[in-house]
Design a protein around this motif. Structure first.
Motif, PDB file in Angstrom:
ATOM      1  N   LEU A  17      32.604  31.238   6.752  1.00 15.00           N
ATOM      2  CA  LEU A  17      32.227  30.031   5.637  1.00 15.00           C
ATOM      3  C   LEU A  17      33.308  29.006   5.218  1.00 15.00           C
ATOM      4  O   LEU A  17      33.034  27.926   5.264  1.00 15.00           O
ATOM      5  N   SER A  18      34.756  29.335   5.198  1.00 17.38           N
ATOM      6  CA  SER A  18      35.763  28.784   4.842  1.00 17.38           C
ATOM      7  C   SER A  18      36.126  27.840   6.014  1.00 17.38           C
ATOM      8  O   SER A  18      36.443  26.585   5.858  1.00 17.38           O
ATOM      9  N   VAL A  19      36.108  28.408   7.160  1.00 14.59           N
ATOM     10  CA  VAL A  19      36.013  27.591   8.443  1.00 14.59           C
ATOM     11  C   VAL A  19      35.257  26.357   8.510  1.00 14.59           C
ATOM     12  O   VAL A  19      35.508  25.327   8.899  1.00 14.59           O
ATOM     13  N   ALA A  52      21.449  22.965  15.869  1.00 15.04           N
ATOM     14  CA  ALA A  52      22.402  22.461  14.793  1.00 15.04           C
ATOM     15  C   ALA A  52      22.843  23.383  13.778  1.00 15.04           C
ATOM     16  O   ALA A  52      23.071  23.163  12.609  1.00 15.04           O
ATOM     17  N   ILE A  53      22.967  24.914  14.139  1.00 15.09           N
ATOM     18  CA  ILE A  53      23.410  25.808  13.052  1.00 15.09           C
ATOM     19  C   ILE A  53      24.831  26.055  13.576  1.00 15.09           C
ATOM     20  O   ILE A  53      25.362  25.966  14.795  1.00 15.09           O
ATOM     21  N   LEU A  54      25.724  25.883  12.785  1.00 12.82           N
ATOM     22  CA  LEU A  54      27.362  25.931  12.852  1.00 12.82           C
ATOM     23  C   LEU A  54      27.730  27.406  12.726  1.00 12.82           C
ATOM     24  O   LEU A  54      27.136  27.992  11.748  1.00 12.82           O
ATOM     25  N   GLN A  55      28.480  27.677  13.859  1.00 17.30           N
ATOM     26  CA  GLN A  55      29.088  29.111  14.050  1.00 17.30           C
ATOM     27  C   GLN A  55      30.523  29.065  13.861  1.00 17.30           C
ATOM     28  O   GLN A  55      31.076  28.111  14.244  1.00 17.30           O
ATOM     29  N   THR A  56      31.153  30.291  13.806  1.00 14.77           N
ATOM     30  CA  THR A  56      32.720  30.251  13.709  1.00 14.77           C
ATOM     31  C   THR A  56      32.891  30.811  15.078  1.00 14.77           C
ATOM     32  O   THR A  56      32.407  32.294  15.444  1.00 14.77           O
ATOM     33  N   HIS A  57      33.971  30.165  15.894  1.00 14.18           N
ATOM     34  CA  HIS A  57      34.436  30.654  17.136  1.00 14.18           C
ATOM     35  C   HIS A  57      35.649  31.014  17.099  1.00 14.18           C
ATOM     36  O   HIS A  57      36.654  30.286  16.850  1.00 14.18           O
ATOM     37  N   SER A  69      44.432  29.408  12.731  1.00 15.01           N
ATOM     38  CA  SER A  69      44.582  28.717  13.996  1.00 15.01           C
ATOM     39  C   SER A  69      43.754  29.075  15.067  1.00 15.01           C
ATOM     40  O   SER A  69      43.671  28.287  15.989  1.00 15.01           O
ATOM     41  N   ASN A  70      43.036  30.265  15.022  1.00 15.45           N
ATOM     42  CA  ASN A  70      42.466  30.811  15.893  1.00 15.45           C
ATOM     43  C   ASN A  70      40.709  30.530  15.832  1.00 15.45           C
ATOM     44  O   ASN A  70      40.077  30.903  16.640  1.00 15.45           O
ATOM     45  N   LEU A  71      40.665  30.176  14.503  1.00 13.18           N
ATOM     46  CA  LEU A  71      39.252  29.916  14.154  1.00 13.18           C
ATOM     47  C   LEU A  71      38.709  28.580  14.103  1.00 13.18           C
ATOM     48  O   LEU A  71      39.649  27.679  13.775  1.00 13.18           O
ATOM     49  N   THR A  72      37.533  28.109  14.847  1.00 12.40           N
ATOM     50  CA  THR A  72      36.918  26.641  14.682  1.00 12.40           C
ATOM     51  C   THR A  72      35.671  26.691  14.689  1.00 12.40           C
ATOM     52  O   THR A  72      34.732  28.112  14.621  1.00 12.40           O
TER      53      THR A  72
END
Length: 98
Positions: A17-19, A52-57, A69-72
């Motif tokens: 969520l923070s990303v 249009a669902i946002l995921q963390t990669h 730095s590894n999360l986007t």
């Protein structure tokens, strides 16, 4: 495919969520503005909103490396494409038409 949370840290939901919040709920690849949690318009079909669902990669594909730095954030379409290109079992040209 459901997310196997046993592969992620106990606070994964908060990290993710923070990303997404830090990136303004936008895909860092294509720039698409994605829906916030609970924001999906009821008049859209699943196929209309699912891209249009946002995921963390994890940039390095290692879900134990949760350094900032590894999360986007990636929309579900870009996230699928990133993983497809990394892990596809289809050889280049295998799906060409004859």
């Amino acid at each position: 495919m459901p997310l196997d949370l046993t592969r992620y840290p106990y606070n994964w939901q908060e990290l993710s969520l923070s990303v997404r919040e830090k990136n303004g709920w936008r895909c860092s690849c294509c720039g698409k503005r994605c829906y916030k949690l609970g924001e999906i318009p009821k008049e859209l079909t699943r196929s209309e909103w699912s891209g249009a669902i946002l995921q963390t990669h994890h940039r390095d594909f290692n879900c134990s490396n949760n350094s900032p730095s590894n999360l986007t954030s990636l929309c579900s379409i870009c996230h699928l494409n990133v993983h497809r290109n990394k892990y596809s079992s289809v050889s280049p040209g295998q799906l060409s038409l004859w």
